[in-house]
Design a protein around this motif. Structure first.
Motif, PDB file in Angstrom:
ATOM      1  N   PHE A   1      50.599  44.913  45.424  1.00 56.00           N
ATOM      2  CA  PHE A   1      50.482  45.597  44.135  1.00 56.00           C
ATOM      3  C   PHE A   1      51.192  46.957  44.169  1.00 56.00           C
ATOM      4  O   PHE A   1      51.255  47.619  45.194  1.00 56.00           O
ATOM      5  N   LYS A   2      51.685  47.349  43.021  1.00 61.82           N
ATOM      6  CA  LYS A   2      52.394  48.621  42.885  1.00 61.82           C
ATOM      7  C   LYS A   2      51.639  49.641  42.033  1.00 61.82           C
ATOM      8  O   LYS A   2      52.023  50.812  41.974  1.00 61.82           O
ATOM      9  N   SER A   3      50.589  49.201  41.371  1.00 59.83           N
ATOM     10  CA  SER A   3      49.837  50.109  40.510  1.00 59.83           C
ATOM     11  C   SER A   3      48.367  49.730  40.537  1.00 59.83           C
ATOM     12  O   SER A   3      48.007  48.566  40.759  1.00 59.83           O
ATOM     13  N   LEU A   4      47.512  50.715  40.316  1.00 58.60           N
ATOM     14  CA  LEU A   4      46.078  50.432  40.277  1.00 58.60           C
ATOM     15  C   LEU A   4      45.371  51.411  39.347  1.00 58.60           C
ATOM     16  O   LEU A   4      45.846  52.513  39.096  1.00 58.60           O
ATOM     17  N   ARG A   5      44.225  50.969  38.864  1.00 60.08           N
ATOM     18  CA  ARG A   5      43.346  51.804  38.044  1.00 60.08           C
ATOM     19  C   ARG A   5      42.140  52.151  38.912  1.00 60.08           C
ATOM     20  O   ARG A   5      41.471  51.245  39.431  1.00 60.08           O
ATOM     21  N   LEU A   6      41.879  53.425  39.071  1.00 60.10           N
ATOM     22  CA  LEU A   6      40.830  53.899  39.963  1.00 60.10           C
ATOM     23  C   LEU A   6      39.586  54.259  39.159  1.00 60.10           C
ATOM     24  O   LEU A   6      39.631  55.119  38.282  1.00 60.10           O
ATOM     25  N   VAL A   7      38.472  53.597  39.492  1.00 65.26           N
ATOM     26  CA  VAL A   7      37.220  53.799  38.772  1.00 65.26           C
ATOM     27  C   VAL A   7      36.212  54.496  39.678  1.00 65.26           C
ATOM     28  O   VAL A   7      35.825  53.952  40.727  1.00 65.26           O
ATOM     29  N   THR A   8      35.798  55.680  39.291  1.00 64.00           N
ATOM     30  CA  THR A   8      34.740  56.405  39.976  1.00 64.00           C
ATOM     31  C   THR A   8      34.170  57.441  39.014  1.00 64.00           C
ATOM     32  O   THR A   8      34.660  57.590  37.892  1.00 64.00           O
ATOM     33  N   ALA A   9      33.138  58.154  39.456  1.00 63.43           N
ATOM     34  CA  ALA A   9      32.513  59.158  38.590  1.00 63.43           C
ATOM     35  C   ALA A   9      33.478  60.304  38.319  1.00 63.43           C
ATOM     36  O   ALA A   9      34.311  60.643  39.166  1.00 63.43           O
ATOM     37  N   ASN A  10      33.350  60.923  37.162  1.00 62.03           N
ATOM     38  CA  ASN A  10      34.296  61.980  36.785  1.00 62.03           C
ATOM     39  C   ASN A  10      34.288  63.152  37.764  1.00 62.03           C
ATOM     40  O   ASN A  10      35.336  63.694  38.115  1.00 62.03           O
ATOM     41  N   TYR A  11      33.099  63.546  38.256  1.00 62.12           N
ATOM     42  CA  TYR A  11      33.042  64.672  39.197  1.00 62.12           C
ATOM     43  C   TYR A  11      33.680  64.324  40.546  1.00 62.12           C
ATOM     44  O   TYR A  11      34.104  65.201  41.285  1.00 62.12           O
TER      45      TYR A  11
END
Length: 210
Positions: free
Chosen positions: A131-141
């Motif tokens: 993969f060349k791109s990803l969406r990173l999901v975590t808490a805003n802080y």
């Protein structure tokens, strides 16, 4: 002799105090900048990426990642930092809205124990998937430090931040909420340490710092 010793102590004490005040001022200015860097909203919720990475730490993160996968925002989802012994079926049971047909598109990682480990675990996943791109999901802080770690480990990967917003974290007017203030101070100090480690790694090329 006693007077001379006291004068010498005062000469040494003055620069020490000034240095301490300067360090505190720099820390304070940096901390204010850091609080403004913490996301208040999702800047890009529509762009497609090759993969989605969820950093464990709450069902809200997991549900967000699963919803993005359901909406076909990416081909596959990695849940990084899962406790050993916890399998995919148990994770999906936490999300009542997750359809079972998603199982084929979800990978879980058990090797990460901190944010740096999440980045390294994702690096191995990226190498395997191509993969060349990803969406990173975590808490805003947690997002500023996560982006710092991920950008360092995956310099050639395009990363889109997708923060989630825990209800107990009051980013706006954080100074009015002692719990949020303490959380942000801790994150900022960790952010500084990560930045220092990475800069030292760049300057020295010491392998264990990477």
């Amino acid at each position: 002799m006693g007077g001379f010793s006291q004068r010498k102590q005062r000469r040494l004490f003055g620069p020490f105090v000034l240095s301490l005040i300067l360090i505190c001022a720099i820390w304070g200015i940096g901390f204010i900048a850091f609080t403004n860097y913490v996301p208040r909203h999702i800047q890009d919720g529509e762009s497609l990426t090759d993969g989605i990475v969820v950093l464990t730490g709450g069902t809200h993160r997991l549900n967000t990642g699963l919803a993005l996968l359901t909406d076909q925002k990416a081909e596959k989802l990695l849940i990084s930092g899962v406790y050993r012994g916890v399998d995919l079926e148990q994770l999906l049971s936490l999300s009542k809205s997750a359809p079972r047909e998603l199982e084929c598109c979800i990978d879980i990682g058990h090797e990460a124990f901190d944010t740096r480990g999440n980045a390294k675990e994702t690096m191995q996943w990226i190498k395997k998937t191509g993969f060349k791109s990803l969406r990173l999901v975590t808490a805003n802080y947690h997002m500023p430090r996560s982006l710092l770690e991920f950008s360092f480990s995956l310099p050639e990967t395009h990363i889109i931040a997708h923060p989630v917003f825990p209800e107990h974290v009051k980013i706006d007017q954080w100074w009015r909420w002692p719990g949020t203030a303490e959380l942000l101070i801790g994150e900022y100090n960790k952010y500084i340490l990560v930045w220092l480690r990475q800069e030292l790694a760049r300057l020295t090329d010491i392998e264990f710092l990477k």
